[in-house]
Design a protein around this motif. Structure first.
Motif, PDB file in Angstrom:
ATOM      1  N   SER A   1     -63.551  -8.911  51.976  1.00 38.56           N
ATOM      2  CA  SER A   1     -64.810  -8.957  51.230  1.00 38.56           C
ATOM      3  C   SER A   1     -64.529  -8.634  49.774  1.00 38.56           C
ATOM      4  O   SER A   1     -63.513  -8.025  49.450  1.00 38.56           O
ATOM      5  N   ASN A   2     -65.433  -9.023  48.917  1.00 40.48           N
ATOM      6  CA  ASN A   2     -65.394  -8.535  47.554  1.00 40.48           C
ATOM      7  C   ASN A   2     -65.412  -6.998  47.608  1.00 40.48           C
ATOM      8  O   ASN A   2     -66.265  -6.399  48.251  1.00 40.48           O
TER       9      ASN A   2
ATOM     10  N   THR B   1     -71.229 -12.101  50.770  1.00 42.57           N
ATOM     11  CA  THR B   1     -70.753 -10.724  50.577  1.00 42.57           C
ATOM     12  C   THR B   1     -71.458  -9.643  51.399  1.00 42.57           C
ATOM     13  O   THR B   1     -71.357  -8.484  51.061  1.00 42.57           O
TER      14      THR B   1
END
Ligand SMILES: Cc1ncc(C[n+]2csc(CCOP(=O)(O)OP(=O)(O)O)c2C)c(N)n1
Length: 582
Positions: free
Chosen positions: A328-329, A203
């Motif tokens: 991405s998160n 992340t």
């Protein structure tokens, strides 16, 4: 002697022996499954038998499979935990697939299971199963993330672990497992139970990507932030608020999505489709799931610098081109972006000016909505805006609202991220039949939040046997039926389409008032009390009574007769036919 280094917590596992059904139940317990949403069938006997021997999972019975799937979906959305479903064979799976469609559309994590019958060894013709030459998983292949058929009982825990892991891993979504009856029934099977988890996604976004996004937002003269349900899926509510407030950016939401940003926040602009198409120099989409319009206008915001941040690559790559795409998160990406913000930048002239303009615009918007609703306070027939505003004022502070309402009423509700603000649970796939099941699941997921189902009269009838489940388990859900005796959404779309229908002001098969449906009786037949509301002056008292019943732990229904709005609102024409007069 040097101390041994900590090698990490080994994932706990447990050795069990039992039937195939018991192994499945042990795996569910390890996954933290509290409820199994189900509609019963005898081919799954090996699984149901395990409710008597392996404690920990409560079955929740719904009276058809579309309700089972929507209840599981509502549970997963409201609890942010994966839901578990068992339905009957291929036919039950197909019956539920209209709602599985909604779950797949929004990426709801759930594991859906059914038994399957041998469809080749002895014969071709297979009651409730798939015909020979086809696999049972083919019944759900375009509405599930991944599918398995399991014939060896020893594999049940391993396969179920993988199904949970896959459902939870971003981009999340429903998975499907078909177990042969023999595998579920087999006795004395040894298995190792290990819980499946979401895969950890790396992340840390590239610093240079974050700086490009920061510079674009900081220097933009006319930015727009577009947010969607993946903000909540990633639990990034606070991060997105901080982002919007730092840069004083206006924020739009997707179609009917009033849950992804607080509706009374100064930045809130409403649905993206109601805003000018190309009026921005920077458009930053975060966790947004764009709908295709199936025409070239899908290439949105062509002259803006377009940024996409999301955890589902199909949502970034499956729509208009972005100049920066960050897969991405959402929570970690936006948090990292927020760390680049320098508080002194708030004093930049264009940012402070924008902040003031947003506050002013927001006050005007909210006052207009309030006044618009108040104007209808004494209408002869209850107006939807009036009903919506009274619900917003009278119903409990921390309500979870499940909405299957097309009267554009959600925009009046106090949805937000603070503890006392409301939460919205809604299926954006638009496949009707979600409401009653969705409310059952949402209430079970979060028993401390009062649950209200806001639903059109037409929509109720797609899932109308769900009242029974509310009554059986004492789920204190208030159902508000917005009864206009029409498929108003279809009627207004027909009118917009034009043709003979608009010219003659006749819209085939959109009128539901002949015969009238009595929703109070419909609920009563299934064990739920309620009342009909006809007058504007009675709305407050009825809502207050509903709240009292809810506070007492029981469900309640209000059949609120509202007026039609929009083109064709005056018509009740339908192409009459009666077999008696043929
Ligand atoms: C499975 C499915 N069938 C049909 C439709 C088409 N459809 C969209 S809105 C609607 C009418 C809903 O009626 P109601 O709940 O009374 O709300 P209203 O439109 O009157 O506000 C229909 C039939 C759909 N979206 N999904």
């Amino acid at each position: 002697m040097a101390e041994a280094k900590n090698v990490g917590d080994k994932t706990a596992n447990k050795q069990v022996v039992g039937t195939g059904g018991e192994l499945l139940m042990h795996q569910l317990v390890a996954q933290g499954v509290g409820y199994a949403f189900t509609n019963t069938g005898s081919a799954e006997a090996g699984f149901f038998d395990a409710f008597l021997t392996v404690p920990g999972v409560q079955p929740i019975l719904l009276l058809n499979e579309s309700l089972v799937l929507s209840a599981a979906d509502g549970y997963a959305r409201a609890s942010r935990k994966p839901a578990f479903v068992n339905v009957h064979l291929a036919a039950g799976t197909r019956q539920g697939s209209g709602q599985l469609y909604n779950s797949y559309f929004d990426g709801t994590p759930m594991v859906v299971t059914a038994a399957m019958r041998d469809n080749g060894s002895f014969g071709d013709h297979n009651t409730l199963g798939v015909s020979s030459g086809f696999a049972q998983m083919s019944t759900v292949q375009d509405v599930t993330k991944k599918r398995w058929e399991i014939r060896d009982a020893r594999g049940i825990p391993m396969a179920t672990r993988r199904a949970f892991s896959e459902a939870l891993t971003m981009p999340s979504g429903p998975t499907y497992m078909a177990f042969s009856g023999e595998a579920l029934d087999e006795k004395s099977v040894e298995g190792v139970i290990t819980a499946g988890r979401a895969l950890d996604v790396a992340t840390t976004p590239e610093q240079s990507t974050l700086e490009t996004i920061h510079d674009a937002l900081l220097n933009s003269e006319k930015p727009l932030l577009v947010v969607g349900p993946d903000v909540q899926n990633a639990q990034a509510q606070q991060e997105i608020l901080e982002l919007a407030e730092n840069y004083a950016v206006p924020v739009a939401v997707g179609f009917f999505d009033y849950g992804s940003f607080p509706r009374s926040h100064p930045s809130f602009q409403g649905m993206i489709d109601a805003l000018p198409a190309d009026d921005y120099d920077v458009v930053c989409c975060v966790g947004y799931r764009p709908n295709t319009r199936a025409n070239p206008t899908d290439e949105r915001f062509p002259s803006a610098f377009r940024i996409g941040i999301g955890q589902d690559p199909a949502m970034l790559n499956g729509s208009f081109a972005h100049d920066v795409q960050l897969w991405s998160n959402v929570k970690t990406a936006v948090a990292a972006l927020n760390r680049l913000w320098q508080p002194g930048d708030a004093n930049l002239h264009h940012i402070s000016q924008r902040r003031a303009a947003l506050a002013e615009q927001s006050a005007v918007r909210l006052a207009k909505q309030r006044d618009g609703a108040a104007e209808h306070a004494t209408d002869a027939v209850i107006h939807p805006s009036f009903l919506g505003s009274r619900m917003a004022d009278i119903l409990a502070k921390n309500t979870t609202m499940v909405s299957e309402n097309f009267n554009a009423a959600d925009h009046l509700m106090p949805f937000g991220f603070a503890e006392e603000e409301w939460r919205l649970v809604r299926a954006y796939g638009g496949s009707l039949g979600y409401g009653l099941g969705g409310a059952v699941g949402a209430q079970l997921a979060d028993p401390d939040r009062p649950c209200v189902l806001s639903i059109g009269d037409g929509s109720v009838m797609y899932s109308s046997s769900g009242f029974w489940t509310m009554a059986r388990y004492s789920l204190p859900i208030i159902t508000v039926v917005w009864n206009n005796m029409q498929y108003q959404t279809v009627r207004t779309n027909f009118a917009r389409w034009g043709g003979n229908m608009a010219e003659q002001n006749k819209y085939p098969e959109t009128y539901l008032g002949d015969p009238e449906i009595d929703f109070v009786m419909l609920a009563k037949a299934q064990g739920i009390q309620g009342e009909r509301v006809d007058e504007s002056a009675d709305v407050d008292a009825a809502l207050t009574r509903a709240r009292e019943v809810q506070a007492g732990g029981e469900p309640y229904l209000l059949d609120v007769r509202i007026t039609n709005v929009g083109p064709g609102a005056d018509q009740s024409w339908h192409k009459a036919f009666s077999l008696n007069t043929v």
